[in-house]
Each structure stands twice: as structure tokens, then as C-alpha cells.
Scaffold this active site. Structure first.
Site, PDB file in Angstrom:
ATOM      1  CG  HIS A 139      -2.386  -6.313  -6.156  1.00 56.90           C
ATOM      2  ND1 HIS A 139      -3.620  -5.710  -6.276  1.00 56.90           N
ATOM      3  CD2 HIS A 139      -1.481  -5.297  -6.021  1.00 56.90           C
ATOM      4  CE1 HIS A 139      -3.465  -4.383  -6.203  1.00 56.90           C
ATOM      5  NE2 HIS A 139      -2.187  -4.119  -6.050  1.00 56.90           N
ATOM      6  CG  ASP A 176      -2.356  -0.410  -1.815  1.00 64.78           C
ATOM      7  OD1 ASP A 176      -1.240  -0.616  -1.321  1.00 64.78           O
ATOM      8  OD2 ASP A 176      -2.526  -0.182  -3.035  1.00 64.78           O
ATOM      9  CG  HIS A 178      -2.513   0.060  -6.712  1.00 64.34           C
ATOM     10  ND1 HIS A 178      -1.414   0.361  -5.930  1.00 64.34           N
ATOM     11  CD2 HIS A 178      -2.349   0.715  -7.879  1.00 64.34           C
ATOM     12  CE1 HIS A 178      -0.606   1.165  -6.607  1.00 64.34           C
ATOM     13  NE2 HIS A 178      -1.162   1.402  -7.787  1.00 64.34           N
ATOM     14  CG  ASP A 264      -0.212   2.564  -2.758  1.00 67.10           C
ATOM     15  OD1 ASP A 264      -1.154   2.658  -1.942  1.00 67.10           O
ATOM     16  OD2 ASP A 264       0.074   1.513  -3.334  1.00 67.10           O
TER      17      ASP A 264
END
Length: 366
Positions: A139, A176, A178, A264
């Protein structure tokens, strides 16, 4: 196959404080445990030892990345900010990304661990590698740390591979839950890096990772997002790989594949709403291994990102690492069969509709 493994005890010492999941304690938020805490990484490392698979891995000792290596990706102001907060002993990298004393040095060790994994694969010391590093990185943009990430570990390693080892075409496949917004932003106008992100639609960051975000300038066509609907399981992820990821890799012809590896998207993770299980991750790893062998001599590097279920991340990580090194430990995931019977584990029509849209972008790669 020889599989490298990067880990260091200091990765577990990065302090995210006593926040309650992602919120700082206050008179209305009781102190608890930050979502990005050491436990999932510690438990994964422990299961690797208990299962015996560590005996089948090649230990790669990490080192601290230099400021020069960080500067290939991050601005001097951002690097200085993270160091200042760490030296002060407490602070927030931007929003909801706390760090503490020593976090700067540990983040350097994480970025350096990604570099060492990359070097070991490029030089042929190992065929592939898994870097179990912390803090995560996908990120972080050039000038902002966010989403628990301080420095963009995978991007730093990619720039190192390009500048010191002469690689000209590197692909990233981020699974991931996200969106890998930092990796996307860093390479958005760069045709030498194909960035692919499979993630839960509009989860984090909000309004990031849409199909329309397809790169710009010379990098137009070299960024692909697959924003899967909540509730997507192994069937949808496999379909996205078959219809989008593998054709994109084949068209791009990378010299090396990098996977920002978050677990996740599992069906029991508190920070996502997907249905992946360890068998699903094992299948994706196998697909990438086969693609790497066909396209780039097996060169594959995975850098650890998210995953917040203490009891389930270890099983997902073990499944992937078993595939990387070609050794089955015999350890059974006690959740795998149960989760495999849940509804929605196969690809659903509304999920395949999104995959169909993303598949159209493959033809833009040249």
C-alpha cells in the site's frame, strides 16, 4: 526445486501498539490488538518449523536496505518522515498506520529481505523464494505510508533487479484481498513492469483498484485490476487466473514474477469478505509456478503482505510454500474440508462477469 526462505526475529518486533484492530484507543475505543500484529507471522513461521518443511528450504539472511535503494522508489521526504517517527518512538505514517521505536530499521530489514530473496532467485542460488517479512509494503506509495505499510518492499526489490541485474520485464501478481495501490502507483506509467492485482472490490483503499485503472503514458495497458465481488472463493480466483493472469503473463513474457502475498482473502479473515481456503491458494501457487517455468526459467519471488487470521494464515502459507519447494509435509489443514463445502466456493455468474471485463484488458499488453 530449491526454495529460499527469508525471515528475521526483528520482523516480529515492529510495534503497532495497542490499537483496537485499526482504531487508536480512546475513551470510547477500548485498547486491544492492532490487526497487523506479529502473531500471524509468528504462527506461520512456527508451523513451518513444526511441519518440518524448514529443513527443505534454503535460509536467506536478510540485510537492511540502504537509503539509496529506498530512494529508487520513495521520496527523500517520506524516508525521512518514517525515520523521524521511529526515532521519536511513536507516531502514524499517515492514517491508521502506527509505528514505534526501531520500526524504521525493521522496515529497512524488510525491504532488504525482499532484495535478498530477489537476488537469490536471479543469481540461481534458488529457483524461487518466499520472504516472510514485516512490516508489509504493497500500500505504500512513493511519498505516503498507508494500510500498515511503510516502504514498498516488492517495488524496491523490483527496482533493484532492474538497475543492478539488468532485468527489463518483471510482472507482479498481487493476491492480497486489498488493492495493491502502492505497487500500481509506483509503476503506473512504466511498461517494464506488469502490475496485476486481484482484490475485493472497493475494500481498501476505497475507490481504488477499478478495472478502468489500466496504466497511463507509456505504461498504458500494463496495469490490470480484477476487483472481485465480496464472497468470491477459490473458483472465482482460479477463473481469474485462467482468464486474466496467465494470458497476461504469457503476452508480457516476464523475466521474473513477483507475488505480493497476502492471505486475507481467506474465508475466516477479519479484514476481508472472501472465501479462499488453503487449497485455493495452493492451486494459485501451482499455476504461477507452471507459468514461471514456461516463461522465465521458474523465477518466482513472493513477499509477505496481509493476512489477519491467527489460526488460518499459517495453513495458507504452508500450502503455498509446500508448492514452491515441491514437498508435502502431511500436515492437514483442519478447516480446508469444511470450507470447501461452503456455498459460493465455485465461480458465480456475477463474479465471472467482472472477470470477463478484466480479460478484455489482456489484449492491451504489447
Amino acid at each position: 526445486m530449491a526454495t529460499g526462505f527469508v525471515f528475521h526475529e526483528l520482523y516480529l518486533w515492529h510495534n503497532t501498539w495497542n490499537w483496537n484492530q485499526v482504531f487508536p484507543p480512546s475513551l470510547t475505543v477500548q485498547p486491544g490488538t492492532h490487526a497487523e500484529n506479529p502473531e500471524t507471522k509468528r504462527r506461520l513461521r512456527n508451523l513451518l518449523e513444526v511441519s518440518g518443511i524448514l529443513d527443505h528450504l534454503v535460509t536467506i539472511k536478510p540485510r537492511r536496505a540502504t537509503v539509496e535503494e529506498l530512494s529508487r522508489v520513495h521520496t527523500p521526504a517520506h524516508i525521512a518522515k518514517i525515520r523521524e517517527i521511529s526515532d521519536r518512538g511513536y507516531g502514524d505514517a499517515s492514517s491508521l498506520t502506527p509505528l514505534g521505536a526501531g520500526s524504521y530499521e525493521i522496515a529497512l530489514l524488510a525491504a532488504g529481505g525482499a532484495i535478498k530473496a530477489m537476488e537469490a532467485v536471479i543469481t540461481g542460488e534458488v529457483d524461487n523464494a518466499y520472504a516472510l517479512i514485516r512490516p508489509p509494503g504493497h500500500h505504500a506509495t512513493a511519498d505516503v505510508g498507508m494500510g500498515f505499510c511503510l516502504f514498498s518492499n516488492a517495488a524496491i526489490a523490483i527496482r533493484h533487479a532492474q538497475q543492478l541485474h539488468g532485468l527489463t520485464r518483471i510482472a507482479t501478481v498481487d493476491w492480497d484481498v486489498h488493492h495493491g495501490n502502492g505497487t500500481q502507483a509506483i509503476f503506473y506509467d512504466d511498461p517494464s513492469v506488469l502490475s496485476i492485482s486481484l482484490h475485493q472490490d472497493n475494500l481498501f483503499p476505497v475507490n481504488s483498484g477499478a478495472i478502468a485503472e489500466n496504466g497511463e503514458g507509456k505504461g498504458k495497458g500494463f496495469n490490470i485490476n480484477v476487483p472481485l465481488p465480496p464472497g468470491s472463493g477459490p473458483g472465482a480466483y482460479a477463473a481469474a487466473f485462467e482468464r486474466v493472469v496467465l494470458p497476461a503473463l504469457t503476452r508480457f513474457k516476464p523475466e521474473l514474477i513477483v507475488v505480493p502475498s497476502g492471505f486475507d482473502a481467506s474465508g475466516v479473515d477479519p479484514m476481508g469478505r472472501m472465501l479462499m481456503n488453503s487449497s485455493g491458494y495452493r492451486r494459485l501457487a501451482r499455476m504461477l509456478l507452471d507459468a514461471a517455468r514456461e516463461l522465465c526459467g521458474g523465477r518466482l519471488v513472493m513477499t509477505h503482505e496481509g493476512g489477519y487470521s491467527e489460526m488460518y494464515v499459517p495453513y495458507c502459507g504452508l500450502a503455498v510454500i509446500e508448492e514452491l519447494c515441491g514437498h508435502r509435509t502431511g500436515v492437514e489443514d483442519p478447516w480446508d474440508q469444511l470450507m470447501g463445502q461452503w456455498g459460493g466456493m465455485s465461480a458465480q455468474p456475477h463474479q465471472t462477469a467482472i472477470i470477463d471485463q478484466a480479460a478484455e484488458l489482456v489484449k492491451n499488453i504489447n
